[in-house]
Design an enzyme around this catalytic site. Structure first.
Site, short mmCIF file in Angstrom:
data_model
loop_
_atom_site.label_atom_id
_atom_site.label_comp_id
_atom_site.label_asym_id
_atom_site.label_seq_id
_atom_site.Cartn_x
_atom_site.Cartn_y
_atom_site.Cartn_z
N LYS A 94 -2.42 -32.71 -27.85
CA LYS A 94 -1.12 -33.11 -28.37
C LYS A 94 -1.25 -34.11 -29.52
O LYS A 94 -2.28 -34.75 -29.72
CB LYS A 94 -0.26 -33.70 -27.25
N ARG A 117 -2.36 -28.51 -17.52
CA ARG A 117 -2.20 -27.36 -18.43
C ARG A 117 -3.02 -27.66 -19.68
O ARG A 117 -2.69 -28.57 -20.43
CB ARG A 117 -0.72 -27.16 -18.76
#
Length: 354
Positions: free
Chosen positions: A292, A327
């Site tokens: 991210k 995830r």
């Protein structure tokens, strides 16, 4: 409202009778609870004094404590059972040309990529056909279905547990019919008015993710009036209640704090530090922090493909707070990190003889 955040984690409960509690039936133990009033006020209470605290705070706090300490049942995914008393890996299989970190990588042979992730130790493969990166716009459900089904069918036929990453009811129906066993909805069943009905009828597990705004606008000016972890908690609680009201079994609901979805770097860091708060919802937690933007912001603006070390740091920060599902893009590396973490846990939880 009162919020409880487990903290002061210890390696093992031995010699601490009455002073530590087990987190969500997993491998983490904690010795204190941070009692939050939702507006920034906090009180640190040792586990040894928890009964007196619960008597003082009442039923709301007692329910949160029960959620924090209750084991999470395993996920039944077709012929597969995924235990949640230890952290598990969900591999990301984006069948998209424009995802933020791996757009186009798996378009030629997505099933082969999914098989490789499963062989590397991923308990679940999350297949997505629509990018929800910041700035992305919604695509037509028919095109999304055409992208995901060629990946889902062969993986499901091989016995792999499949999650369908979509906001659209028609895509959910098509994917579930081809063997997907979980719905992972970044909108928490708010984008499509039929979505909750589809999940309830299927009786499958569902991931409800926190988000602020839509993908095309969510990073324009994220703002929270209260501590971000508190607002995420409240929003997820409201979505859990709505899902249950729609006929979805609460025991099949998983929550995702939505790292990067309508949040600044500071919001993401505050949320990562406060993840344990979400156990008060009584649902398994899925953490999707892999590659991210926050990692790039803290590490010299490295591109997404060079964010593996940061991804592992965030993953381990999550499992140290009892997160059950990770995830991730980098399955082999994350599985190896979890094996080392599990070895340390097992060593700490093996009683020593004189």
């Amino acid at each position: 409202m009162t919020y409880l955040r487990p903290t002061a984690f210890v390696d093992a409960p031995f010699g601490h009778d009455g002073k530590v509690a087990r987190l969500a039936g997993g491998l983490c133990f904690f010795s204190a609870v941070e009692v939050l009033d939702g507006e920034g006020g906090a009180e640190l209470v040792p586990v040894s004094a928890i009964d007196a605290m619960l008597d003082r705070l009442g039923e709301e706090a007692r329910a949160a404590w029960a959620n924090i300490t209750a084991p999470r049942p395993p996920l039944t995914l077709g012929a597969r059972t995924v235990r949640l008393d230890q952290p598990q890996v969900m591999g990301i299989l984006n069948v998209t040309p424009d995802s933020f970190s791996d757009g186009g990588v798996h378009l030629d042979d997505p099933a082969a990529a999914g098989h490789a992730m499963a062989a590397a130790g991923a308990a679940i493969i999350d297949v997505g056909g629509e990018s929800t990166r910041p700035g992305a716009r919604a695509m037509w459900e028919g095109d999304e279905i055409e992208r995901v089904l060629p990946a889902i069918a062969p993986l499901a036929a091989a016995g792999t547990a499949i999650s369908i990453d979509t906001r659209k009811a028609a895509v959910m129906e098509a994917a579930l019919a081809k063997g997907a066993a979980i719905v992972n909805d970044v909108s928490a069943l708010t984008f499509d008015p039929r979505a909750a009905q589809v999940v309830a009828a299927a009786g499958c597990p569902v991931v409800l993710m926190h988000h602020q705004g839509s993908p095309d606008t969510m990073q324009d000016a994220p703002h929270y009036d209260r501590p971000v972890a508190i607002e995420v908690y409240d929003r997820l609680k409201a979505r859990i209640d709505a899902a249950v009201a729609a006929g979805i079994d609460r025991a099949k609901i998983i929550v995702d704090p939505g790292i990067g979805f309508g949040k600044t770097v500071q919001h993401n860091l505050d949320l990562m530090n406060g993840l344990a708060l979400l156990h008060g919802l009584g649902c398994p937690i899925l953490l999707g922090a892999s590659r991210k933007r926050t990692i790039g912001a803290l590490a010299g603006e490295v591109p997404p493909q060079e964010r593996l070390p940061g991804s592992l740091a965030l993953a381990l920060k999550g499992v140290e707070q009892g997160v059950q599902l990770l995830r991730v893009h980098d399955v082999p590396e994350t599985v190896q990190a979890l094996k080392i973490w599990r070895g340390l846990r097992d060593a700490a939880l093996t009683p020593r003889r004189p």
